[in-house]
Each structure stands twice: as C-alpha cells, then as structure tokens.
Motif scaffolding. Structure first.
Motif, short mmCIF file in Angstrom:
data_model
loop_
_atom_site.label_atom_id
_atom_site.label_comp_id
_atom_site.label_asym_id
_atom_site.label_seq_id
_atom_site.Cartn_x
_atom_site.Cartn_y
_atom_site.Cartn_z
N GLY A 1 8.86 45.60 38.79
CA GLY A 1 8.60 45.28 40.18
C GLY A 1 8.25 43.82 40.38
O GLY A 1 8.94 42.91 39.91
N GLU A 2 7.14 43.57 41.09
CA GLU A 2 6.75 42.21 41.43
C GLU A 2 6.20 41.42 40.24
O GLU A 2 5.90 40.23 40.36
CB GLU A 2 5.70 42.23 42.55
N SER B 1 12.78 47.83 41.82
CA SER B 1 11.76 47.73 42.85
C SER B 1 10.73 48.85 42.74
O SER B 1 10.95 49.87 42.08
CB SER B 1 12.43 47.78 44.22
N CYS C 1 9.94 42.16 51.48
CA CYS C 1 9.71 43.41 50.77
C CYS C 1 10.98 44.25 50.63
O CYS C 1 11.89 44.16 51.44
CB CYS C 1 8.68 44.27 51.51
N ASP C 2 10.96 45.12 49.64
CA ASP C 2 11.96 46.17 49.53
C ASP C 2 11.31 47.48 49.96
O ASP C 2 10.10 47.57 50.14
CB ASP C 2 12.47 46.26 48.10
N CYS D 1 9.81 41.40 46.44
CA CYS D 1 10.65 42.45 45.86
C CYS D 1 11.91 42.71 46.66
O CYS D 1 12.76 43.50 46.24
CB CYS D 1 9.86 43.74 45.68
N TYR E 1 15.38 42.59 44.85
CA TYR E 1 16.00 43.64 44.05
C TYR E 1 17.24 44.24 44.72
O TYR E 1 17.99 44.97 44.08
CB TYR E 1 14.99 44.73 43.73
#
Length: 561
Positions: free
Chosen positions: A281-282, A305, A417-418, A445, A448
C-alpha cells in the motif's frame, strides 16, 4: 450513528447503522464523543498555550485522537473508550493547572475566539455556568450530549464545520508522523485548538467559516512541508528507484501504512533472522529512501492498494504489520498473523505498543514469521518510484526543454486516494487514454490504478512521475511552483498542468484544502463529490476555484487537455 466523512459513504449520503468501511455504529458514536472531548480539551489548552502552560503530552493526544478517527484507522470500541477516559484526565489536569495559576480569571491576552473570551471575562474560577457547554462535558454527562454531525441544524454551517473537522483529521495524521520523528510546529498545534473551537462557535457564519477552512489548508501546507523535512532529514531524499514487485523464497513480514520509523525499527530487528520485509500500500515509497536500501532483507513491494488486503494478505502467508490507516476488517484466515501499532486498532488483533522512548519490540512478529511459508507470488518485474521534489527538480532543465520543444504538452496531477468501487477503473482508463505527450504527476495510493501500466517515457522522462505517499503531494506543489518560476509565470494556474484528483478519506480532504489555499483552480474531483459538501458550499468552491466533478474519460479529456 451518522457518518459521511469518506467517499464510499452509503448511497453517497451517509452511513446510519454501520459504516461501509466496516466500522460498527457504536464505534462511530464513540468517535464522535472523542472529537467532542477534544474540543473540550482545546477550550482549556488554548488558554494554557497562551500562558505557556501547555505540554507535549496534550499536543500528542490531540493529534492521536483526531488521527484515530480517520477512516479505516481504528475499529476498536475498547480503544475509543480508553481514549475518551484519557481525554477527560488530560482536560481535568489542564483545568486544574489553569485554576491553580489563576489564569482562568485573566482578563487580557486570551487566545480564545471572541465568543469564549466574553464568557470568561469576569468569571470566577468555579463559575461553571460561564463555561461553554462543550467544555463542561464529563464522563457522567457525555452520553446525554449531542456529539454527532447532525447537531448542527443549518446545512451550510454543518457542511463547513465538517469540512474543517475532516481537514483537521487529515492534518493530524501528517503532524503525527512528523512528531514521531521529533518535528513539531507550535503554530500548527495552536491552529488545531482554534479550529476545533470554531466548529462550536454559533457566531461564525458562512462568511467566517470559509476563511477558516482555507486557513486549515494553509496550515496543511506547513504541516506537509514539516513532514517532508522530517522524512528527508531522517532518511535522505527519495531517489528514482525500480522497486521489485516479485518475491523471494524466505518467509516474510508485510508492512503497510505510512510510518517510516516503524519500518526502520522492523528492518533493524529482522537483520540476520532469515525473514524478508516487503512493503504494501502506501508504504511502497519507502523503497526509494536511501536509508532503507542498506538492508539486504528489504525485498520490495507486495501487492497493491489498501482495499485489496483480504485477497493479498491471505496469499502473503507471513506476518502482517499495520502501522497506520488503512486497515480493512481482517478475515479469519489471517487475523492471527496481523498486528497493529500506534493509533491503529481492531478487536482481536495483537497490538504492539511503544516504550517511553518510542522503541517497539517486534520479536513476536518476527518469531511468528519464521514459522510461515514464503509469500505466494502475485506478479513480477519492477515499478518506478522515488520522484520527490529534489529528484524531480534535479532534472528540471530536461523537463523544461521537453516542454519548450513540444515533446511534453501537458502535465496531469492524478494524486489522492484509491478505493474499492468499480467506478475507480475510470482512473486507469483515463491514464491509458492520455496522449503520449502527457506526463502524470502522482502521489498517494491513487497511483495503483496506473503505476503498473506500460506508459513509456518521453526522452527518458517517465510518463508517470511518482512523488510518493499522499503526504508527498507537497512535492508536487514544490515542482509546480519551481516550473512556474522557471517559465516566468506569476500564476501557478498558467502552467500546462491539469488536476484530476481522486479522494477517499480525510487526508485527501486536507490535501485538497492545501491546494485551494495556494490558489490552485480548475481541480476535477472524483469519483463522487463529498456528501458533506452542501449545494451552497459547493457553489462557493465552484465560483472561487472552479472545482468540478469528473464525468466520462472522453469528456474529461476535452476539459483537462
């Protein structure tokens, strides 16, 4: 409960029984209670701060309390009950300090807003009726308080108060990370108190709250700059790096979230154990920091993600360590090998606490990982990252040449963001549809959705320039400002840069407010507009900044290009 602080809130309106994120209704109510207690603390601590009576413990509690309520951070009822009780102890301690010092009777020099100052003037130390109701909250009467979002009846005032609150939550997350590394800004901390009190001030209308919201964005820029300094001073400036996305044959630990200090301690303690460490992830951008490249068991990134956790954590086979948001309620198949730390919490999951010096003992995680099978391979190859502002600006001349020569026609900022909703495939389709003379600037994220596409390069300049985590959106601002200066432009909006931002939670709200405070206009926002923004407040944003929702790839390409 009523919660509409994140993008996936039920029916784009509000969650009323349980959160779509997995948060139980009783936990949502406790989060509202905690925010209310924080406002009570802000009432007293702002006075303490004005008289040099505040302390670091209270500042840290305000950051932790706000951060704990960010979407997908803490799902534990017990944790919030503990935080609320601790909040009362802190509030009572500050109040006693003020009374003992006779400060509460002081008639000048107050940092309180007008409505509070007037109530304090002439008040005796024990005049409880002179104290605003939110500051009189106690463990006994908290259940009778209306602490929820809907306590504010006016839709537009409620919208701006919540927009400010969510900006504060996002800013608290970033200030928290900086604080862990020993970096703090007292002006930012004073603003937290000022803004929390503003959300309770019935004398503040739309005309007063809009500037306060933009001030939150400005303070957000300061906070992002502080965190950038903390990260780069401690771990070096990120370098362009081809990050491995395959696996090795050793057992592994998967670390997710944003906290680089946790990663550093984990890498130190896993040396020589035969256990590999992977990011998720991040945490992906950590692979680009020089300080972490010396660890030979730091393999690369596993998976994608945050919302893919249930599938990817199951296949990882080893231990999983959540340092910050975004945790998804874990499946039974791996709940016994997932661990949390800091402000993250989920009932039934083992939590790793820090000592007084901030040190953490990861021996339990490491010993379990040794007994696990190696990760199941999901993919292979590499993805590029590490284009923070220092790296990007080191090749600024090359970028400027490409723009002047017509090789690069446009930059599109696709940060944010995702999320799990299928509508977010829009961002993949949009990236693929961009002309080959367009460069994507990204952080967070959201990347992704397109960072594993083969989009090529322009004369050696990657078509996806990934600055890092969501907090590294600051790098994108620095890059844009430097380009504006290089082209002799007074207005950042005159650059060949468009903005197609994806949001999900409160950290993205803060990043958006930061951009607005810098005067950035014409931002396209999606995949849906925030439910907490009322039509009238939206009109203010449209009229002043030309914010607009995204629609279809074809239509949005026409607008942004």
């Amino acid at each position: 409960m009523f919660c509409y602080q994140c993008e996936e809130t039920l029916n784009a309106s509000g969650c009323t029984k349980n959160g779509v994120c997995g948060k139980k209704g009783e936990v949502a109510d406790l989060q509202d209670d905690l925010i209310y207690v924080l406002k009570s603390i802000a009432f007293y601590n702002s006075k303490a701060r004005a008289n040099n009576l505040n302390d670091a413990k209270t500042d840290q509690f305000i950051l932790d309390g706000l951060f704990a309520t960010v979407t997908n951070t803490n799902f534990s009822k017990a944790d919030f009950e503990k935080l609320i009780n601790e909040g009362f102890e802190i509030k009572d301690g500050i109040k006693k300090k003020l009374l003992d010092s006779k400060v509460i009777n002081e008639k000048s020099g107050s940092s309180f807003p007008k409505w509070i100052k007037e109530k304090l003037l002439g008040a005796s130390p024990n005049a409880g009726e002179e104290i605003p109701v939110m500051a009189k909250v106690t463990p006994a009467n908290l259940a009778d308080m209306n602490t929820g979002v809907m306590r504010t009846e006016n839709e537009d005032i409620r919208s701006l108060r919540e927009l400010l609150t969510y900006g504060l939550k996002g800013m608290a997350a970033y200030a928290h990370h900086a604080n862990v590394l020993g970096y703090k800004d007292d002006e930012v901390m004073a603003f937290f108190e000022k803004a929390l009190l503003a959300t309770m001030d019935d004398e503040m209308g739309v005309d007063e709250l809009v500037p306060m919201v933009l001030e939150c964005g400005s303070m957000g820029v300061s906070t992002l700059a502080l965190l950038d300094k903390a990260n780069t001073t401690t771990y070096g400036n990120p370098e362009p790096t081809a990050v491995n996305i395959g696996v090795r044959d050793n057992p592994g630990i998967l670390i997710s979230g944003h906290d680089l200090r946790d990663l550093e301690q984990l890498l130190e303690q896993t040396q020589g154990t035969g256990v590999d460490v992977y990011t998720h992830g991040e945490m992906l951008p950590a692979n680009s920091y020089p300080a972490f490249k010396k660890y030979d068991n730091f393999v690369g990134n596993y998976g994608g993600s945050w919302w893919r956790q249930k599938e990817e954590f199951e296949k990882f086979n080893g231990s999983i360590f959540m340092t910050t948001n975004c945790i998804v309620p874990p499946k039974e198949s791996y709940i016994d090998r997932i661990y949390t730390t800091g402000i993250v919490g989920f009932d039934g999951v083992t939590h790793i606490n820090a000592g007084e010096d901030g040190a953490k003992d990861f021996s339990t995680i490491i010993e379990q990982a040794k007994t696990c099978q190696p990760p199941q391979q999901l993919e292979e190859g590499t993805i590029m990252g590490g284009f923070g502002h220092v790296s990007a600006l080191s090749v600024a001349d090359k970028i400027i040449e490409a723009v002047k020569g017509g090789q690069i026609k446009k930059f599109v900022v696709m940060a944010g963001c995702d999320g799990r909703h299928k509508e977010r495939s829009y961002y993949t389709d949009f990236a693929e549809a961009l002309p080959k003379d367009t460069v994507i600037l990204t952080a967070g994220c959201a990347k992704y959705r397109y960072n594993k596409l083969d989009l090529g390069d322009i004369g050696g300049i990657p078509r996806v320039i990934d600055a890092g985590q969501c907090n590294d959106s600051y790098s994108l601002v620095v890059i844009a400002q430097a380009l504006a200066e290089a082209f002799g432009l007074d207005d950042i909006n005159d650059l060949p840069v468009s903005y197609n931002i994806a949001w999900y939670e409160q950290k993205a709200v803060l990043v958006l407010l930061a951009l607005l405070s810098l005067g950035v206009k014409n931002i396209m926002l999606g995949p849906t507009l925030p439910a907490f923004v009322s039509p009238n407040v939206l009109n203010v944003l449209v009229e002043n900044f030309n914010i607009r929702p995204n629609s279809t790839v074809e239509e949005d390409l026409k607008v942004l290009l």
